[in-house]
Design a protein around this motif. Sequence first.
Motif, mmCIF file in Angstrom:
data_model
loop_
_atom_site.group_PDB
_atom_site.id
_atom_site.type_symbol
_atom_site.label_atom_id
_atom_site.label_comp_id
_atom_site.label_asym_id
_atom_site.label_seq_id
_atom_site.Cartn_x
_atom_site.Cartn_y
_atom_site.Cartn_z
ATOM 1 N N HIS A 109 -3.744 -2.360 -9.427
ATOM 2 C CA HIS A 109 -2.882 -2.665 -8.291
ATOM 3 C C HIS A 109 -3.687 -2.738 -7.001
ATOM 4 O O HIS A 109 -3.439 -3.583 -6.138
ATOM 5 N N HIS A 110 -4.682 -1.845 -6.866
ATOM 6 C CA HIS A 110 -5.537 -1.893 -5.682
ATOM 7 C C HIS A 110 -6.271 -3.229 -5.593
ATOM 8 O O HIS A 110 -6.302 -3.869 -4.543
ATOM 9 N N PHE A 144 6.262 -2.255 -7.702
ATOM 10 C CA PHE A 144 5.127 -2.958 -7.100
ATOM 11 C C PHE A 144 5.141 -4.438 -7.493
ATOM 12 O O PHE A 144 4.993 -5.326 -6.643
ATOM 13 N N GLN A 160 0.832 -1.205 0.000
ATOM 14 C CA GLN A 160 0.000 0.000 0.000
ATOM 15 C C GLN A 160 0.866 1.253 0.000
ATOM 16 O O GLN A 160 0.540 2.252 -0.651
ATOM 17 N N CYS A 220 -0.853 1.555 -16.449
ATOM 18 C CA CYS A 220 -0.851 0.965 -15.116
ATOM 19 C C CYS A 220 -1.805 1.712 -14.181
ATOM 20 O O CYS A 220 -1.383 2.222 -13.145
ATOM 21 N N GLU A 221 -3.040 1.804 -14.572
ATOM 22 C CA GLU A 221 -3.996 2.429 -13.677
ATOM 23 C C GLU A 221 -3.882 1.765 -12.308
ATOM 24 O O GLU A 221 -3.885 0.550 -12.194
ATOM 25 N N SER A 222 -3.829 2.569 -11.309
ATOM 26 C CA SER A 222 -3.606 1.996 -9.979
ATOM 27 C C SER A 222 -4.787 1.142 -9.544
ATOM 28 O O SER A 222 -4.705 0.398 -8.582
ATOM 29 N N HIS A 223 -5.912 1.264 -10.259
ATOM 30 C CA HIS A 223 -7.058 0.411 -9.956
ATOM 31 C C HIS A 223 -6.639 -1.058 -9.918
ATOM 32 O O HIS A 223 -6.964 -1.796 -8.991
ATOM 33 N N ILE A 228 1.866 2.058 -3.499
ATOM 34 C CA ILE A 228 0.825 2.724 -4.287
ATOM 35 C C ILE A 228 0.732 4.195 -3.914
ATOM 36 O O ILE A 228 0.613 5.076 -4.777
ATOM 37 N N SER A 256 5.744 1.929 -10.112
ATOM 38 C CA SER A 256 4.746 0.984 -10.589
ATOM 39 C C SER A 256 5.390 -0.365 -10.901
ATOM 40 O O SER A 256 4.837 -1.422 -10.597
ATOM 41 N N GLU A 285 3.491 6.064 -5.391
ATOM 42 C CA GLU A 285 3.285 6.215 -6.839
ATOM 43 C C GLU A 285 2.338 7.384 -7.106
ATOM 44 O O GLU A 285 2.585 8.214 -7.980
ATOM 45 N N HIS A 286 1.255 7.439 -6.325
ATOM 46 C CA HIS A 286 0.314 8.557 -6.458
ATOM 47 C C HIS A 286 1.015 9.890 -6.215
ATOM 48 O O HIS A 286 0.843 10.848 -6.978
#
Lengths: 228, 228
Positions: free
Chosen positions: A181-182, A137, A112, A176-179, A115, A134, A118-119
């Motif tokens: 990864h979430h 991760f 987490q 690599c939309e963090s979606h 992420i 990214s 990264e944001h």
Amino acid sequence: MEDAADALAGTSTTVAGRIALAIHEHRIAPGAKLGEDDLGEIFGVSRTVVRTALQRLAHDRLVTIQRNRGAFVAQPGLREAREVFEARALLEPRTARSAAQRMTPDSIALLQAHITAEHDALDQGDPGRALRLSGLFHIEIARIADQATIFGFITQLVAQSSLIIALYWQRRTALCESHAHHALIRALADGDGDQAEELMKGHLLDLVSSLDLRPKATPPINLRDALT
Amino acid sequence: MEDAADALAGTSTTVAGRIALAIHEHRIAPGAKLGEDDLGEIFGVSRTVVRTALQRLAHDRLVTIQRNRGAFVAQPGLREAREVFEARALLEPRTARSAAQRMTPDSIALLQAHITAEHDALDQGDPGRALRLSGLFHIEIARIADQATIFGFITQLVAQSSLIIALYWQRRTALCESHAHHALIRALADGDGDQAEELMKGHLLDLVSSLDLRPKATPPINLRDALT
DNA sequence: GGCGACAATATTGTATACAATTTTTGATTA
DNA sequence: TAATCAAAAATTGTATACAATATTGTCGCC
């Protein structure tokens, strides 16, 4: 553990690590000449240690060495680009499954944190850093899976992917939309190996489809390759 | 294509290749010291090129380099041994399937020639050479599959396997019975990907079961490691 | 002006020299 | 005799010097 992973983490202080970091953050373009004297002067070391670093990077496919001509940042071709992602598709889903069975609270927090970082990098307008994180991760998941051999392979593949993205990413799509990864974190935290494997497989497919890997899609960077 | 594969093929004339060949044929034992001056004198080159070679071999996990202490032939532990064969189990069956779809008359002849050469080596009482050729068989299949990235991984894994076999093979069992390789050739020649994948999976399991990978099965080879 | 050969320059490949570190050896002492 | 410590030897890490090769610039010739 391994210096190649440290380079992506940005924690390596070695010459090889610092060069690799610059490549991963796209501060050196594929095809760029890496002269030994130049690098030696920049880092304040002799050519001996620079050569060692370049040879290491060449083994990781981040650098190409041509005899009596020197070292260049690698320019993976379409074929190599496809192969790298095929190899990732073969290794990473299964590795995500293994990781799901080995998650600890610390591991979850670590992922987490990645992420979040990264944001932050994106917010601060540093896409190079965001891209590197990214990739990191994926490496952390491989580390959690706790298989050093496969971890090494994935580390190399993620590093190569950085070059491939630099060359073939079509900027129209979100990378690599963090979606994804979430969602992966959720499955991993739940210990749901099946879903983690499936999500990773889909995520890698998304990644590939955000690239333009059609023949002759890339402008010729190397004149010799282009004109002969 | 790659020097690591050339080394197993015995066709490499580089320093790294010649050292690797000796390791693969078990003429240098795991744990043996590889002094730079010694090697330089043996091959008639300076320490510079020896160091380059040793670093290459270290990256392939055939050699371990300890800072200010030197290079040694690697001694993979039980954990590494298991991991190598898990990675092979992940990569090679799928690769055999790909190879089955790409077989040519030349490829078939090549693989059969390898089996013949392996037999000859055994008849001539050269088990080290036979073992090396047996590994080379797996590498040739990966080469036929025509995926350079995975080919590189498999090459490294087969090379590591050579060390693992040197350390953990329980001589009671027959190693790599050529029966399995014959069956594989048949499936590959028939273009039967399903069967090739299944045969390779089973073959690798047989290989692992011919090893003694139980905890503390190996006597300490390096006194220093054992007593400090 | 274009083309080719040759010289000048620059860069890499290898060997050697020196510095830093580790290992060994042996003398000294409890 | 065994342990300890220091000096010596050996080995690796790094820098530099020289050799080999490739690249670039220049001159002469067509």
